[in-house]
Design a protein around this motif. Structure first.
Motif, PDB file in Angstrom:
ATOM      1  N   HIS A  53       0.805  -1.220   0.000  1.00  0.00           N
ATOM      2  CA  HIS A  53       0.000   0.000   0.000  1.00  0.00           C
ATOM      3  C   HIS A  53       0.841   1.274   0.000  1.00  0.00           C
ATOM      4  N   ARG A  54       2.029   1.197  -0.547  1.00  0.00           N
ATOM      5  CA  ARG A  54       2.877   2.400  -0.567  1.00  0.00           C
ATOM      6  C   ARG A  54       2.281   3.490  -1.450  1.00  0.00           C
ATOM      7  N   SER A  55       1.529   3.103  -2.500  1.00  0.00           N
ATOM      8  CA  SER A  55       0.909   4.132  -3.336  1.00  0.00           C
ATOM      9  C   SER A  55      -0.175   4.878  -2.558  1.00  0.00           C
ATOM     10  N   TRP A  56      -0.908   4.150  -1.696  1.00  0.00           N
ATOM     11  CA  TRP A  56      -1.905   4.826  -0.855  1.00  0.00           C
ATOM     12  C   TRP A  56      -1.209   5.745   0.147  1.00  0.00           C
ATOM     13  N   MET A  57      -0.134   5.257   0.741  1.00  0.00           N
ATOM     14  CA  MET A  57       0.591   6.071   1.723  1.00  0.00           C
ATOM     15  C   MET A  57       1.077   7.371   1.091  1.00  0.00           C
ATOM     16  N   ALA A  58       1.454   7.311  -0.190  1.00  0.00           N
ATOM     17  CA  ALA A  58       1.926   8.508  -0.870  1.00  0.00           C
ATOM     18  C   ALA A  58       0.801   9.455  -1.250  1.00  0.00           C
ATOM     19  N   SER A  59      -0.448   8.968  -1.204  1.00  0.00           N
ATOM     20  CA  SER A  59      -1.579   9.774  -1.655  1.00  0.00           C
ATOM     21  C   SER A  59      -2.275  10.532  -0.535  1.00  0.00           C
ATOM     22  N   VAL A  60      -1.940  10.237   0.724  1.00  0.00           N
ATOM     23  CA  VAL A  60      -2.651  10.850   1.847  1.00  0.00           C
ATOM     24  C   VAL A  60      -1.812  11.963   2.454  1.00  0.00           C
ATOM     25  N   ASP A  61      -2.437  12.734   3.342  1.00  0.00           N
ATOM     26  CA  ASP A  61      -1.724  13.821   3.997  1.00  0.00           C
ATOM     27  C   ASP A  61      -0.687  13.277   4.967  1.00  0.00           C
ATOM     28  N   ALA A  62       0.242  14.123   5.371  1.00  0.00           N
ATOM     29  CA  ALA A  62       1.375  13.691   6.190  1.00  0.00           C
ATOM     30  C   ALA A  62       0.931  13.124   7.531  1.00  0.00           C
ATOM     31  N   GLU A  63      -0.134  13.724   8.117  1.00  0.00           N
ATOM     32  CA  GLU A  63      -0.599  13.244   9.428  1.00  0.00           C
ATOM     33  C   GLU A  63      -1.132  11.813   9.334  1.00  0.00           C
ATOM     34  N   THR A  64      -1.905  11.530   8.287  1.00  0.00           N
ATOM     35  CA  THR A  64      -2.444  10.183   8.121  1.00  0.00           C
ATOM     36  C   THR A  64      -1.330   9.191   7.837  1.00  0.00           C
ATOM     37  N   ALA A  65      -0.394   9.567   6.989  1.00  0.00           N
ATOM     38  CA  ALA A  65       0.728   8.681   6.684  1.00  0.00           C
ATOM     39  C   ALA A  65       1.528   8.374   7.940  1.00  0.00           C
ATOM     40  N   GLU A  66       1.736   9.384   8.778  1.00  0.00           N
ATOM     41  CA  GLU A  66       2.468   9.172  10.028  1.00  0.00           C
ATOM     42  C   GLU A  66       1.690   8.245  10.951  1.00  0.00           C
ATOM     43  N   MET A  67       0.381   8.428  11.022  1.00  0.00           N
ATOM     44  CA  MET A  67      -0.449   7.597  11.892  1.00  0.00           C
ATOM     45  C   MET A  67      -0.377   6.123  11.486  1.00  0.00           C
ATOM     46  N   MET A  68      -0.273   5.858  10.174  1.00  0.00           N
ATOM     47  CA  MET A  68      -0.263   4.483   9.682  1.00  0.00           C
ATOM     48  C   MET A  68       1.145   3.926   9.499  1.00  0.00           C
ATOM     49  N   SER A  69       2.142   4.626   9.975  1.00  0.00           N
ATOM     50  CA  SER A  69       3.526   4.137   9.904  1.00  0.00           C
ATOM     51  C   SER A  69       3.846   3.394  11.200  1.00  0.00           C
ATOM     52  N   PHE A  70       3.347   2.181  11.276  1.00  0.00           N
ATOM     53  CA  PHE A  70       3.409   1.426  12.537  1.00  0.00           C
ATOM     54  C   PHE A  70       4.460   0.318  12.532  1.00  0.00           C
ATOM     55  N   MET A  71       5.230   0.186  11.463  1.00  0.00           N
ATOM     56  CA  MET A  71       6.110  -0.972  11.324  1.00  0.00           C
ATOM     57  C   MET A  71       7.133  -1.093  12.448  1.00  0.00           C
ATOM     58  N   THR A  72       7.615   0.011  12.957  1.00  0.00           N
ATOM     59  CA  THR A  72       8.642  -0.035  14.002  1.00  0.00           C
ATOM     60  C   THR A  72       8.121   0.426  15.356  1.00  0.00           C
ATOM     61  N   ASP A  73       6.811   0.571  15.483  1.00  0.00           N
ATOM     62  CA  ASP A  73       6.217   1.012  16.737  1.00  0.00           C
ATOM     63  C   ASP A  73       6.050  -0.192  17.670  1.00  0.00           C
ATOM     64  N   PRO A  74       6.774  -0.249  18.785  1.00  0.00           N
ATOM     65  CA  PRO A  74       6.660  -1.419  19.679  1.00  0.00           C
ATOM     66  C   PRO A  74       5.289  -1.550  20.327  1.00  0.00           C
ATOM     67  N   ALA A  75       4.514  -0.470  20.361  1.00  0.00           N
ATOM     68  CA  ALA A  75       3.178  -0.532  20.963  1.00  0.00           C
ATOM     69  C   ALA A  75       2.146  -1.092  19.997  1.00  0.00           C
ATOM     70  N   ALA A  76       2.493  -1.210  18.712  1.00  0.00           N
ATOM     71  CA  ALA A  76       1.580  -1.763  17.716  1.00  0.00           C
ATOM     72  C   ALA A  76       1.701  -3.281  17.750  1.00  0.00           C
ATOM     73  N   ILE A  77       0.631  -3.958  18.171  1.00  0.00           N
ATOM     74  CA  ILE A  77       0.716  -5.388  18.457  1.00  0.00           C
ATOM     75  C   ILE A  77      -0.513  -6.135  17.935  1.00  0.00           C
ATOM     76  N   THR A  78      -0.401  -7.447  17.892  1.00  0.00           N
ATOM     77  CA  THR A  78      -1.499  -8.323  17.495  1.00  0.00           C
ATOM     78  C   THR A  78      -1.763  -9.334  18.601  1.00  0.00           C
TER      79      THR A  78
END
Length: 435
Positions: free
Chosen positions: A222-247
């Motif tokens: 979904h990198r094309s979607w990430m490039a299409s949204v505003d910076a705040e939304t892209a930052e919010m969905m940048s969870f790959m290295t966030d240790p608090a983001a869990i399953t």
């Protein structure tokens, strides 16, 4: 332990029973390609457990109905005159014709187009034309439509063909508080279905089931979607290295992937997080409609949906701000429904909010959006690829070595780990082992 040392061999992959094709860290590709396994799944899973069929907002009054499926069985979900939700097999008791061909609507009952046998909203046989000839051989009381057990929680309606299935509340278990959190995105109003679109992909249903709690693919596919949204939304969905983001593995095959932990509970708001500037126009519309600042904040924050994807085994996910429903057609064909959601309240208040939500839905989940085409191409590719080298396993071992129990006792991994997939396959293995 290396992949090669425990790979399925060309001999065993075709000879093992289905349940033995699921190991703790891998599954055989045959699970995607074997028609016999698919037939057993329909019998042992989709005809034995609770299947999501509707949201209560789709049945607003007596006579409202929706046609759908429970496994391979066509059904009608309807609200009868007493307000009870019923799930009826969409099959006339006379010669087997389908009763209802419409996706949804309102009716006083259902009449077969072939010989005009008519049934009430409760499924009872009400009328048979030209009854002479049936003297002594037909009792209408014995020929009502087959009715499935139907139960609901949090507006989510489920049905099962299994009269001995555990109560829905027990099947959902630790999922229930997550459903409650998901439904809070109405912003103080009930959640309602705004619309649905359907598409088919050429792949096995389990490929999509895995996708909903697969955070590993998100910034790649979904990198094309990430490039299409505003910076705040892209930052919010940048969870790959966030240790608090869990399953979390929630049991019974269910799982939840918390991509944006700070939005997991929309009711927990201390007011410190500013609203995104892109919603300034929406805020102005709500102020003009007379909404108070607290209500505006609740509604605008809810436009994002929740910060998690909740997977309910086997056929529905509550994904950030929409439902994704899967229906297996064959071993290599699956129908997907994306159900857009909004708030059910005064039109001048929720109208602008729901329009904003629909635009966001179209941007990602919609048929011409960024997310759906990219995801479905990935699912198609998996199906095509697994036709080759059937002895090679499908790996579900990411994060296995770092998985730990949460405070609640749920097996928990990082948002990029395959914890949710392992949860689903553990339930699959249990149900496919049950004779």
């Amino acid at each position: 332990m290396t992949v090669e040392s425990t790979a399925f061999t060309a001999e065993t992959v075709h000879g093992l029973p289905p349940a033995d094709l699921v190991l703790d860290d891998r599954v055989a590709g045959r699970l995607y390609t074997d028609p016999e396994i698919f037939d057993q799944e329909m019998t042992k899973i989709f005809e034995r457990t609770w299947i999501w069929v509707a949201h209560e907002s789709e049945l607003p009054r007596a006579g409202s109905f929706k046609s759908t499926h429970v496994g391979r069985h066509p059904v009608i979900v309807t609200k009868d005159r007493k307000g009870e939700i019923r799930t009826l097999v969409n099959r006339c008791r006379h010669r087997g014709a389908s009763l209802c061909e419409k996706k949804s609507g309102h009716a006083n009952g259902f009449t077969c187009a072939y010989h005009a046998w008519s049934y009430g909203l409760d499924g009872k046989l009400r009328g048979v034309p030209y009854p002479d000839g049936y003297e002594g051989v037909l009792d209408k009381a014995d020929l009502g439509l087959k009715t499935l057990r139907t139960e609901s929680y949090g507006g989510m309606i489920f049905a099962t063909l299994n009269a001995e299935a555990e109560p829905l509340a027990d099947f959902l278990g630790d999922v229930k508080p997550w459903i409650d959190r998901f439904m809070s995105q109405g912003g103080g109003y009930p959640v309602k279905v705004l619309g649905t679109h359907r598409f088919t992909y050429r792949g096995n249903w389990k490929i999509q089931l895995e996708n909903t709690t697969d955070g590993y693919h998100f910034p790649i596919v979904h990198r094309s979607w990430m490039a299409s949204v505003d910076a705040e939304t892209a930052e919010m969905m940048s969870f790959m290295t966030d240790p608090a983001a869990i399953t979390h593995d929630l049991g019974n095959g269910h799982s939840v992937m918390r991509m944006v932990p700070e939005h997991s509970d929309l009711d927990a708001d201390d007011g410190s997080e500013p609203l995104q500037p892109r919603f300034d126009g929406l805020v102005a519309s709500l102020e003009a409609a007379g909404a108070g600042q607290a209500e505006i904040r609740r509604l605008v924050r809810a436009v994002h949906g929740t910060g998690f994807n909740l997977n309910l085994f086997p056929n529905v996910s509550m994904s950030i701000s929409f439902f994704r429903v899967l229906r297996p057609i064959s071993v290599d064909e699956t129908v997907i429904e994306h159900v857009a959601l909004g708030s059910d309240g005064p039109a001048d208040i929720v109208g602008p909010v729901n329009r904003e939500r629909l635009r966001a839905h179209e941007h990602f989940q919609g048929p011409f959006g960024f997310g759906t085409p990219d995801d479905s191409e990935g699912w198609d590719r998996v199906q095509r690829g697994t036709q080759g080298a059937p002895e090679m396993p499908i790996m579900v071992n990411r994060g296995l070595g770092r998985e730990k129990p949460s405070a609640e006792g749920w097996p928990t991994g990082h948002v990029t780990d395959e914890t949710g997939m392992r949860a689903a396959y553990a339930q699959w293995k249990q149900m496919m082992s049950d004779d």
